[in-house]
Design an enzyme around this catalytic site. Sequence first.
Site, PDB file in Angstrom:
ATOM      1  N   ASP A  28       0.430   9.272  -7.053  1.00 15.42           N
ATOM      2  CA  ASP A  28       0.290   7.945  -7.669  1.00 15.42           C
ATOM      3  C   ASP A  28      -0.946   7.215  -7.145  1.00 15.42           C
ATOM      4  OD1 ASP A  28       2.759   8.561  -8.666  1.00 15.42           O
ATOM      5  OD2 ASP A  28       3.762   6.761  -7.919  1.00 15.42           O
ATOM      6  N   HIS A  72       0.943   9.959  -2.704  1.00 10.69           N
ATOM      7  CA  HIS A  72      -0.143   9.075  -3.142  1.00 10.69           C
ATOM      8  C   HIS A  72      -1.475   9.723  -2.797  1.00 10.69           C
ATOM      9  CE1 HIS A  72       3.364   6.489  -2.949  1.00 10.69           C
ATOM     10  NE2 HIS A  72       2.749   5.717  -3.832  1.00 10.69           N
TER      11      HIS A  72
END
Length: 381
Positions: free
Chosen positions: A191, A333
């Site tokens: 992400d 991430h």
Amino acid sequence: MQKKRLLFFIVCVVLCIQFSAVSAQNGDVVGTARYTDIVAYVNNRPIASYNVNGYTVIVAEELVHYGFLVEWNESDRFLWIVRNPEAETIEGMSGVCSYGQHDGLKYADILETDIRTYVNGNQVTGFNIGGQTMIYLNSLTCVGVVKWNAEDRAAELVLGGISMIEKPPVYEGEIPYEVDPYRPMVALTFDDGPFPYTTERILDTLQYYNSRATFYVVGSNVRAYPEIAKRLGEQNMQIGSHTFNHIKLTEASDGVIAEEIIATDQATREVIGVGTSTMRPPYWVSNERVRRVAGLPVVTWSVDTLDWQNKNADVIFDTVVNNVRDGDIVLMHDTMNCTADAVARMVPALIDAGFQLVTVEEMAAARGWTLEPGVLYSKIY
Ligand code: NI
């Protein structure tokens, strides 16, 4: 997680300004470290490196994971680095995030240090970068051979007497990428990117191992870093929507939700050449209204590394390798260096354990699932 990152960034900037101000009084600032496109290796094991004034520097303390003893003498304030006579193999990286390498801090001031650094008894130049002692890779020529590989832009320190670790082969397109539906598979997802350096490092690893992942991109980052975004497409990664401005969709009007989804899709179509076919809502909040208006399958996860919280490559690595099972979707991430560190070890470990690393859509297709708009998926089993 962008708000948290932004806050952390601001705190860091404030701290840096204060730190620099103190040191500037003494005229101490000697330069600026920046990320480097040069990869440094010790016996074929990558080591985090920076570019200082055109030279490759490494964190002195990290050498404990590369066949060295690193001792800190508190009373006389010096670091004593020697080859560990017991070391027969390189154990691997500690994976602790280094200052200046994450959360948007691309540049770090170098400060002169009152800490002296010795390698095999010879004093070498040391820098203080954000409280860590850094030395030139070339300072280690007294214990090994430093080779420069111009083709791969790699600086390699070769130490005798410590077994080499095979460098992964670079995938150059000869090996066809195929998903075998009958073999175990896992979907790594990232992400908040694309983001300089960290996304690129993750793509390097995936490229080495001819593997794929899914990136839930923030549309504004796709616009900000088009070259990195393009690479996602070139390596056939699946692109998902993480909205354009990383907003909390449950608090947005229908119109804003639609705008966020459309703007991101437009950005990825224009920059990468593919649209966003699934979405992951920022802050992991969605409701029936958000899912209906967004009109995309919503992909969550079944393994959460909590990388944004622990910021520790060892923890991220262990969480995935110890918990993952066939059909899982892993949340990470691509904006943090510790995650890139973990991925560099995780990808070969998962492959060794028999997993194929595929995109969410490939995993769904392999298992005969059709991802429906408005439906939430946390795993494919
Ligand atoms: Ni996010």
